[in-house]
Design an enzyme around this catalytic site. Structure first.
Site, PDB file in Angstrom:
ATOM      1  N   CYS A  31     -28.881  24.246  -9.168  1.00 48.93           N
ATOM      2  CA  CYS A  31     -29.225  22.915  -8.628  1.00 48.93           C
ATOM      3  C   CYS A  31     -28.384  22.563  -7.396  1.00 48.93           C
ATOM      4  CB  CYS A  31     -29.064  21.858  -9.699  1.00 48.93           C
ATOM      5  SG  CYS A  31     -27.638  22.068 -10.761  1.00 48.93           S
ATOM      6  N   HIS A  66     -26.787  15.090  -8.168  1.00 44.68           N
ATOM      7  CA  HIS A  66     -25.584  15.688  -7.574  1.00 44.68           C
ATOM      8  C   HIS A  66     -25.426  15.193  -6.137  1.00 44.68           C
ATOM      9  CE1 HIS A  66     -25.347  18.152 -11.032  1.00 44.68           C
ATOM     10  NE2 HIS A  66     -25.777  19.312 -10.572  1.00 44.68           N
TER      11      HIS A  66
HETATM   12  C1  2RA Z   1     -24.340  22.088 -13.621  1.00 42.44           C
HETATM   13  N1  2RA Z   1     -25.421  23.411 -11.897  1.00 42.44           N
HETATM   14  O1  2RA Z   1     -24.556  21.093 -12.921  1.00 42.44           O
HETATM   15  C2  2RA Z   1     -24.959  23.429 -13.273  1.00 42.44           C
HETATM   16  C3  2RA Z   1     -26.020  23.811 -14.241  1.00 42.44           C
HETATM   17  N2  2RA Z   1     -27.087  22.923 -14.268  1.00 42.44           N
HETATM   18  O2  2RA Z   1     -23.656  22.073 -14.655  1.00 42.44           O
END
Ligand code: 2RA
Length: 328
Positions: free
Chosen positions: A126, A234
């Site tokens: 991601c 994120h």
């Molecule tokens: C996380 N990118 O954010 C990793 C797995 N989804 O923990």
């Protein structure tokens, strides 16, 4: 078209079902797949009820497409079994991403490399997907020399246990720990596990996957991945050094014109990307674009995306959409 969703009862699996419905994906039969403990459970999709089935049952039904989000071990064992019966597997785990025989795809960047022979296709991590979405158009125009990225990652990337830990800490209750420390009122510089080089797996995924997707090993990437008590998506603070000179207006126009990117960049009126805004949306949001005053050919930017959507489910489904609309 028969579509299997492997890991249908998990967080990403649930978002896959939502995105398939939202995008009116042309499926004639949904095959929800989960572990033995969930077999027989009913799930609702587009107003219809479907029973969760086992992997063995799903393979026998020979779906045209199987969207996997069930962990690396399941992908390593079962993706080849689906491929053997003619299914195209789009796998969200890390199992196949760095396999030299498998393609690592962000449709807006490299879907054109796909052929009908690609029966196991890897969906990138991601935090990588949202990063390379911004890097790719700029790399093509100004050649990227080095990227320094710090991530501020949603706890949904870890899963339900982490969400429950935050809720419990927020309510001052006991909970099973997904992290080695409290996440409420905290920031953990620790996403996934530490490696011998003192980086985490998450940080090295950003390095290795970015090079593979941009198809350019010369791009230098240094990452620090941090977990924060946020759920919507994120965020990433990114510093990019280019080989060529650039103007900020050029950069903004190139990003604005790149499919899948929404520019949110007007600090004078507090317009910039935020997870609470990105949650539930499929675009990658870019803002805070500004020259790095400490380097003549570098800039800083801020990138936010819903890690369960463009960072996982939506990207996988966009790969599937590309495949079904691609003329051989
Ligand atoms: C996380 N990118 O954010 C990793 C797995 N989804 O923990």
């Amino acid at each position: 078209m028969k579509v299997a969703v492997v890991g249908a009862t998990g967080m990403v699996g649930q978002v896959m079902l939502n995105v398939l419905a939202e995008r009116n994906f042309p499926l004639t039969e949904l095959i929800p797949v989960a572990s033995e403990k969930s077999v027989g459970k009913e799930i609702e999709f587009n107003g219809k009820k479907y029973k969760v089935v086992s992997l063995e049952t799903a393979v026998k039904r020979k779906p045209e497409i199987a969207l996997f989000s069930a962990g690396g071990e399941t992908s390593l064992e079962w993706a080849p079994k689906f491929a053997e019966v003619g299914t195209t597997v789009i796998d969200n785990s890390s199992a196949w991403r760095m396999d030299k025989t498998k393609k690592l795809i962000v449709p807006e960047i490299n879907a054109a490399s796909l052929t009908k022979d690609d029966k196991i296709i890897a969906n990138p991590n991601c935090s990588t997907i949202q990063l390379v979405m911004a890097l790719k158009p700029l790399h093509d125009k100004f050649k990227i020399k080095r990227v320094i990225v710090s991530t501020y990652q949603s706890i949904t990337g870890t899963g339900v246990k982490a969400v429950r830990q935050l809720e419990s800490e927020y309510n001052n209750e006991q909970a099973e720990m997904a992290y080695p420390y409290p996440i409420h009122k905290n920031a953990l510089p620790h996403c996934d596990v530490f490696l011998e080089n003192d980086y985490t797996k998450e940080e090295m995924k950003l390095t290795h996957e970015t090079k593979k997707i941009l198809n350019d090993d010369s791009v230098l990437v240094s990452a620090t991945a941090v977990r924060i008590p946020v759920v919507g998506g994120h965020s990433e603070s990114v510093n990019i050094e280019f080989e060529k000179d650039f103007e900020i207006n050029e950069i903004k126009q190139i990003l604005k014109d790149f499919s899948g990117i929404t520019l949110q960049d007007n600090p004078t009126v507090n317009v910039y990307p935020m997870p609470i805004y990105a949650e539930g949306k499929n675009d990658v949001f870019v803002g805070r674009i500004r020259k790095d005053h400490s380097h003549p050919r570098a800039l800083n930017m801020w990138i936010v995306a819903d890690n369960l959507r463009k960072g996982a489910a939506t990207n996988a489904i966009q790969i599937a959409e590309y495949l079904i609309h691609k003329k051989d």
